[in-house]
Design a protein around this motif. Structure first.
Motif, mmCIF file in Angstrom:
data_model
loop_
_atom_site.group_PDB
_atom_site.id
_atom_site.type_symbol
_atom_site.label_atom_id
_atom_site.label_comp_id
_atom_site.label_asym_id
_atom_site.label_seq_id
_atom_site.Cartn_x
_atom_site.Cartn_y
_atom_site.Cartn_z
ATOM 1 N N PHE A 1 7.050 -8.394 0.605
ATOM 2 C CA PHE A 1 8.522 -8.819 1.908
ATOM 3 C C PHE A 1 9.573 -8.644 0.753
ATOM 4 N N GLY A 2 9.431 -9.024 -0.095
ATOM 5 C CA GLY A 2 10.538 -8.789 -1.380
ATOM 6 C C GLY A 2 10.973 -7.340 -1.906
ATOM 7 N N HIS A 3 10.449 -6.904 -1.321
ATOM 8 C CA HIS A 3 11.020 -4.887 -0.864
ATOM 9 C C HIS A 3 11.299 -4.546 0.631
ATOM 10 N N MET A 4 10.267 -5.159 1.516
ATOM 11 C CA MET A 4 11.114 -4.826 2.958
ATOM 12 C C MET A 4 11.587 -5.528 2.912
ATOM 13 N N LEU B 1 8.955 3.264 7.737
ATOM 14 C CA LEU B 1 7.632 3.058 8.345
ATOM 15 C C LEU B 1 6.537 1.934 7.166
ATOM 16 N N SER B 2 5.856 1.314 7.698
ATOM 17 C CA SER B 2 4.956 0.706 6.532
ATOM 18 C C SER B 2 3.747 0.653 7.734
ATOM 19 N N THR B 3 3.104 -0.699 7.608
ATOM 20 C CA THR B 3 1.774 -0.994 8.677
ATOM 21 C C THR B 3 2.387 -2.097 9.891
ATOM 22 N N PRO B 4 1.621 -1.884 10.821
ATOM 23 C CA PRO B 4 1.365 -3.032 11.693
ATOM 24 C C PRO B 4 1.784 -4.517 11.675
ATOM 25 N N ARG B 5 1.471 -5.128 10.706
ATOM 26 C CA ARG B 5 1.620 -6.389 10.876
ATOM 27 C C ARG B 5 3.163 -6.915 9.628
ATOM 28 N N ASN B 6 2.945 -5.750 8.853
ATOM 29 C CA ASN B 6 4.040 -6.258 7.833
ATOM 30 C C ASN B 6 5.234 -5.370 9.179
ATOM 31 N N ILE B 7 5.886 -4.245 10.495
ATOM 32 C CA ILE B 7 6.455 -4.397 10.966
ATOM 33 C C ILE B 7 7.057 -5.402 11.792
ATOM 34 N N ASP B 8 5.698 -5.603 12.396
ATOM 35 C CA ASP B 8 5.828 -7.233 13.379
ATOM 36 C C ASP B 8 6.024 -8.319 13.024
ATOM 37 N N LEU C 1 8.811 -8.882 10.263
ATOM 38 C CA LEU C 1 10.220 -8.256 9.907
ATOM 39 C C LEU C 1 11.142 -9.094 10.796
ATOM 40 N N PRO C 2 12.592 -9.354 9.720
ATOM 41 C CA PRO C 2 13.555 -9.886 10.368
ATOM 42 C C PRO C 2 14.145 -9.340 12.052
ATOM 43 N N THR C 3 14.640 -9.355 13.053
ATOM 44 C CA THR C 3 14.735 -9.502 14.402
ATOM 45 C C THR C 3 15.907 -8.088 13.674
#
Length: 463
Positions: free
Chosen positions: A17-20, A40-47, A49-51
């Motif tokens: 998350f320090g990169h995303m 693009l990222s994995t499902p759990r990472n996308i979910d 992320l900040p709004t």
């Protein structure tokens, strides 16, 4: 159909998350300029992320790539916050398993204009090349960090580096500097860089070397006003255009879409005096031992200063009775905390943190002096820079093993918050806001970067 003069950019950040988060900040900046982003990222990472702000959602497509199953990695572990540091090799395997899904995505029509990718995504250039798409390596680091780590020729060298080599400035730095890794982080980094366990057969250095080598352009989270000599050096080391795209300093987050304002949980700060309170946060990836947590807690307690501790660790590691003894003067928030809003609060007088680049940017964007306890990767380098610029201090450490004491913690807190030595440090940190909070200048950096991308994109053969 693409709007004339506007780009479709694909972004592939590393699984941290320090990169995303800085990738998402860049995505929002580009979207405000009218460009279309596929993140693009994995499902759990996308979910997690900040709004994304409502007005930008039509131009930011959050794409979930299905990752492979990796032996040794729990199914829901998809970022560095989910695994201990010694399990990062499994995340590298997970990342490498996204090569096929990225290729499938790039087959879409219309084809993207550029792919922006992160450290370790060394296979992105060869995937993009199949579709004639140029690439940008965007490392959300300072130019100093990437310069110290070295050019691709050094990174690709299979000869392992020693901790002693990392504790002095490298030979390719042509100007005087005392910036080098403290031994207590150098030893760990040297061991980490040797590893080939990801399944790629490559060392960590080789993965990064190929990442840099394969790009047409490099971009960094930095600006000329802060480190001009390092930016110039990085361009020479990489032998390709290097664009500082500004510091991507944080904005105060919006209330989430469910109507809940997370700030209601932090009204305690409103009762504290202006500039009186220490904000403590070490992110979600550092895992302190029980002994280290005790030294931190006792140091906070015996400093006698008000503090707000955003604590992401195991609550059972806190000293027995700590919260009760500091009740009223200290506040321990378990789990996630809205860091930008906390740093912006008028009662916060300094930021006690690990020295990472992202946290340093956030702290100085709000004019808060830094008290640094570097633990991993480039945190020791950044600490040396910030101490040199007199905007913060390092907690005293044992240079060999990195151990620290509650006395050192309390002394550092009192120094920065005190009137004598602390006054100039706080003043210097407030002055740094002119650089770290300058959104107008950052937007110009991004505009210059985008102008280059538009000028050098591959023409559409069907146009």
């Amino acid at each position: 159909m693409e709007v004339e003069g506007k780009l479709h950019i694909v972004m592939v950040p590393w699984l941290a998350f320090g990169h995303m988060i800085p990738y998402l900040e860049l995505a929002k900046c580009l979207a405000r300029m009218g460009h279309r982003i596929s993140f693009l990222s994995t499902p759990r990472n996308i979910d997690r992320l900040p709004t994304v702000p409502h007005d930008l959602r039509p131009r930011i497509n959050l794409v979930k790539l299905t990752p492979p199953s990796i032996d040794g990695l729990p199914e829901d572990a998809q970022s560095t916050v989910d695994v201990p540091l010694d399990h990062l090799r499994f995340l590298e395997q997970l990342l490498d398993g996204l090569e096929g899904p990225l290729s499938s995505f790039l087959e879409g029509d219309p084809s993207p204009d550029w792919v922006i990718y992160d450290m370790g995504v060394y296979w992105a250039p060869r995937v993009a090349a199949k579709y004639g798409i140029p690439t940008v390596f965007f490392g959300p680091f300072s130019a100093m960090t990437l310069s110290i780590i070295g050019p691709p020729t050094v990174l690709m060298d299979p000869q392992p580096v020693t901790p002693e080599q990392l504790t002095v400035p490298p030979s390719w730095v042509p100007f005087p500097t005392n910036v080098a890794f403290p031994y207590y982080t150098a030893e760990r980094l040297a061991n980490y860089s040797k590893g080939r366990e990801s399944g790629s057969g490559l060392t960590k250095g080789q993965r990064l070397g190929l990442t840099v080598q394969g790009s047409h352009v490099a971009a960094i989270r930095s600006c000329q006003e802060f480190e001009p000599e390092w930016i110039r050096l990085l361009g020479e080391l990489y032998q390709k255009p290097v664009f500082p795209i500004g510091l991507l300093s944080p904005s105060i987050p919006e209330i989430d879409g469910k109507g809940h304002d997370p700030w209601v949980d932090y009204k305690w700060l409103d009762t504290q005096k202006h500039g009186s309170t220490v904000y403590v946060a070490f992110g979600s990836e550092l895992q302190f031992s029980k002994e280290q947590v005790h030294e931190l807690a006792v140091g906070l307690e015996l400093s006698e200063l008000p503090f707000f501790w955003a604590y992401r660790g195991d609550p059972s590691l806190l000293p027995l009775g700590f919260e009760e003894r500091t009740k009223g003067r200290g506040f321990v928030r378990l789990g996630w905390a809205p860091q930008a809003r906390l740093l912006a609060h008028t009662s916060i007088g300094c930021f006690f943190m690990h020295g990472g680049w992202g946290s340093s940017v956030e702290g100085l964007a709000f004019g808060k002096p830094l008290i640094m306890l570097p633990m991993i990767i480039d945190q020791g380098l950044i600490m040396r820079v910030m101490v040199g610029k007199k905007v913060g201090v390092e907690v005293p450490r044992n240079e060999r093993d990195g151990s620290f004491t509650w006395e050192g913690v309390a002394k550092s807190l009192k120094l920065v918050m005190g009137e004598d030595e602390g006054g100039p440090i706080r003043s210097n940190a407030r002055e740094m806001m002119k650089i770290f909070a300058n959104k107008e200048r950052d937007n110009q950096y991004i505009k210059d970067f985008v102008d280059y991308l538009i000028k050098h994109k591959v023409p559409d053969p069907s146009a």
